[in-house]
Design a protein around this motif. Structure first.
Motif, PDB file in Angstrom:
ATOM      1  N   GLY A 114      12.856 -21.035  19.275  1.00 50.01           N
ATOM      2  CA  GLY A 114      12.676 -20.188  18.102  1.00 50.01           C
ATOM      3  C   GLY A 114      11.238 -19.958  17.703  1.00 50.01           C
ATOM      4  N   GLY A 117       9.805 -16.389  16.282  1.00 50.53           N
ATOM      5  CA  GLY A 117      10.051 -15.950  14.919  1.00 50.53           C
ATOM      6  C   GLY A 117       9.424 -16.831  13.855  1.00 50.53           C
ATOM      7  N   PRO A 172      10.117 -13.959   8.162  1.00 50.51           N
ATOM      8  CA  PRO A 172      11.029 -14.542   7.165  1.00 50.51           C
ATOM      9  C   PRO A 172      12.461 -14.629   7.692  1.00 50.51           C
ATOM     10  CG  PRO A 172       9.630 -12.855   6.172  1.00 50.51           C
ATOM     11  CD  PRO A 172       9.426 -12.762   7.650  1.00 50.51           C
ATOM     12  N   GLU A 173      13.193 -15.583   7.161  1.00 49.21           N
ATOM     13  CA  GLU A 173      14.570 -15.797   7.610  1.00 49.21           C
ATOM     14  C   GLU A 173      15.446 -14.572   7.364  1.00 49.21           C
ATOM     15  OE1 GLU A 173      16.319 -19.360   6.145  1.00 49.21           O
ATOM     16  OE2 GLU A 173      14.545 -20.586   6.558  1.00 49.21           O
ATOM     17  N   LYS A 174      15.207 -13.840   6.258  1.00 47.21           N
ATOM     18  CA  LYS A 174      16.038 -12.680   5.956  1.00 47.21           C
ATOM     19  C   LYS A 174      15.841 -11.556   6.960  1.00 47.21           C
ATOM     20  CE  LYS A 174      12.655 -10.872   2.629  1.00 47.21           C
ATOM     21  NZ  LYS A 174      12.421 -10.500   1.207  1.00 47.21           N
ATOM     22  N   GLY A 226      15.438 -12.326  10.219  1.00 44.91           N
ATOM     23  CA  GLY A 226      15.855 -12.880  11.500  1.00 44.91           C
ATOM     24  C   GLY A 226      14.929 -13.918  12.091  1.00 44.91           C
ATOM     25  N   GLY A 227      13.904 -14.341  11.336  1.00 48.10           N
ATOM     26  CA  GLY A 227      12.958 -15.309  11.865  1.00 48.10           C
ATOM     27  C   GLY A 227      13.193 -16.719  11.367  1.00 48.10           C
ATOM     28  N   GLN A 228      12.180 -17.572  11.573  1.00 47.50           N
ATOM     29  CA  GLN A 228      12.288 -18.979  11.191  1.00 47.50           C
ATOM     30  C   GLN A 228      11.712 -19.261   9.808  1.00 47.50           C
ATOM     31  OE1 GLN A 228      13.995 -20.903  13.294  1.00 47.50           O
ATOM     32  NE2 GLN A 228      14.175 -19.079  14.583  1.00 47.50           N
ATOM     33  N   GLY A 229      10.930 -18.319   9.287  1.00 48.50           N
ATOM     34  CA  GLY A 229      10.372 -18.506   7.956  1.00 48.50           C
ATOM     35  C   GLY A 229       9.356 -19.622   7.878  1.00 48.50           C
ATOM     36  N   GLY A 250      13.091  -7.980  13.904  1.00 51.05           N
ATOM     37  CA  GLY A 250      14.218  -8.834  14.261  1.00 51.05           C
ATOM     38  C   GLY A 250      14.300  -9.085  15.753  1.00 51.05           C
ATOM     39  N   ALA A 274      11.457 -11.465  16.721  1.00 49.64           N
ATOM     40  CA  ALA A 274      11.682 -12.822  16.222  1.00 49.64           C
ATOM     41  C   ALA A 274      12.668 -13.600  17.080  1.00 49.64           C
ATOM     42  CB  ALA A 274      12.181 -12.767  14.779  1.00 49.64           C
ATOM     43  N   THR A 275      13.597 -12.897  17.690  1.00 49.84           N
ATOM     44  CA  THR A 275      14.600 -13.572  18.531  1.00 49.84           C
ATOM     45  C   THR A 275      14.218 -13.582  20.000  1.00 49.84           C
ATOM     46  OG1 THR A 275      15.839 -11.489  18.710  1.00 49.84           O
ATOM     47  CG2 THR A 275      16.485 -13.022  16.959  1.00 49.84           C
TER      48      THR A 275
END
Length: 376
Positions: free
Chosen positions: A62, A65, A69-71, A73-76, A124, A127-128
């Motif tokens: 991961g 990402g 931010p998590e929203k 699709g990332g790890q934030g 997104g 990030a993935t």
């Protein structure tokens, strides 16, 4: 440069427990899949990047990402964590598009602050690890105005950019134009990516030809320049962490080798002149760690001194990485000059990194402009 206050606290140069755990995971993966023989085999092939390594690094762990931010699709996470990943990638000179895609391209898209639409969709994907993107400017460009922007004719992108890092393996090109920032798929008609023979074979360069290529406009002129500037700033700041990891490997391996190599019936590392050289290099690496960590922390906290921290890190870490690689080759003696030994990979990466996102001289000039000297 202002003294730390409640608003501008002193930077945290230490590694957190989470950062140490991330380092251990990334180092284990690279040790398993990206040792020196594997890297040498890759640079001798037509496919310098290992898709399975990138999948494990970007998607399974991961790391792609970390800045997202998590929203979306990332790890934030943040720049400090990304810096740890780059230290390990520098330590193994891993051929992976992390700096160009997961840092620079991602930072540019984040700067556009879009919550939906093509920007959020591309973020997104990055990030993935499903896709990679690169900024279509020369790898040596320190600022948006340092490269000739492409043109737009009837909604199609036209132009040529040379020296673009990782363009040969990217899925998307972020192209600054006279009309704003465009996302251009590399498989689109009118896009030709011509690989170049670069000094650093672990980070290949290419020339991008755009002939009436269809693209998606992501930002207008002013927003595009600001976003690209932010991406290049983050790239330069976190590149210092890659240079730190590279220098640390060179120092560690040199010390190990000089302990094992015997001459006149004693380890060559016991000779006073070599002790002095390695002690000096250790001091430089320790200072480079402080500079690189300061830049990563400034980016992570949004410090007003971020441009200065990045300029200091690049002005210093570039020189240290090159010096460490040169000493590594020389103190390894004859074996350091061979193709089979990985030392030359580190010197080539250090040399290439020393002009990436601006030379040390450019960053020293930036320091002079940023620092307000007291009147005589």
């Amino acid at each position: 440069m202002t003294a730390p206050t409640e608003e501008t606290q002193a930077p945290d140069l230490l590694y957190s427990e989470a950062e140490d755990e991330l380092r251990a995971v990334v180092r284990s993966l690279l040790a398993d899949r990206c040792d020196a023989p594997a890297v040498l085999a890759r640079v001798e092939s037509d496919t310098p990047y290992d898709p399975q390594l990138w999948k494990a690094l970007a998607a399974d762990i991961g790391t792609a990402g970390l800045l997202v931010p998590e929203k979306l699709g990332g790890q934030g996470a943040g720049h400090r964590e990304a810096a740890v990943v780059l230290e390990e990638l520098g330590r193994s000179v891993a051929p992976a598009p992390y700096l160009t895609s997961a840092v620079v391209a991602t930072e540019i898209l984040l700067a556009l602050a879009a919550q939906d639409g093509p920007v959020a969709e591309l973020l997104g994907d990055l990030a993935t690890g499903r896709r990679t993107a690169v900024l279509a400017v020369p790898f040596s460009a320190p600022a948006p105005d340092a490269a000739q922007p492409a043109g737009v004719v009837a909604g199609a992108v036209e132009g040529m950019v040379t020296g673009v890092a990782d363009a040969a393996t990217a899925d998307v090109l972020l192209v600054p134009t006279t009309d704003g920032l465009y996302a251009v798929e590399t498989g689109t008609t009118g896009v030709t990516v011509e690989p170049l023979v670069s000094l650093d074979l672990t980070r290949p360069l290419a020339t991008v030809h755009l002939a009436k290529a269809a693209g998606t406009r992501l930002a207008d002129g002013a927003s595009a320049v600001s976003a690209v500037r932010r991406g290049l700033l983050a790239g330069a700041g976190l590149l210092a962490s890659e240079q730190l990891g590279l220098a640390e490997w060179c120092l560690t391996e040199t010390v190990r080798y000089t302990r094992e190599r015997h001459q006149f019936n004693r380890p060559v590392g016991s000779f006073q002149s070599l002790k002095h050289r390695m002690a000096q290099l250790w001091l430089e690496v320790v200072s480079a760690r402080a500079a690189a960590r300061n830049a990563a922390d400034a980016l992570a906290t949004g410090s007003p001194d971020t441009p200065l921290a990045v300029a200091v890190a690049q002005a210093y870490c570039s020189k240290v990485a090159v010096h460490a690689a040169e000493e590594c080759i020389q103190l390894h003696g004859g074996i350091g000059m061979t193709w089979e030994h990985p030392a030359h990979l580190y010197l080539k990466r250090a040399k290439a990194d020393s002009i990436a996102y601006g030379t040390a001289g450019h960053h020293r000039e930036a320091i002079a402009e940023l620092v307000e000297l007291p009147a005589p």
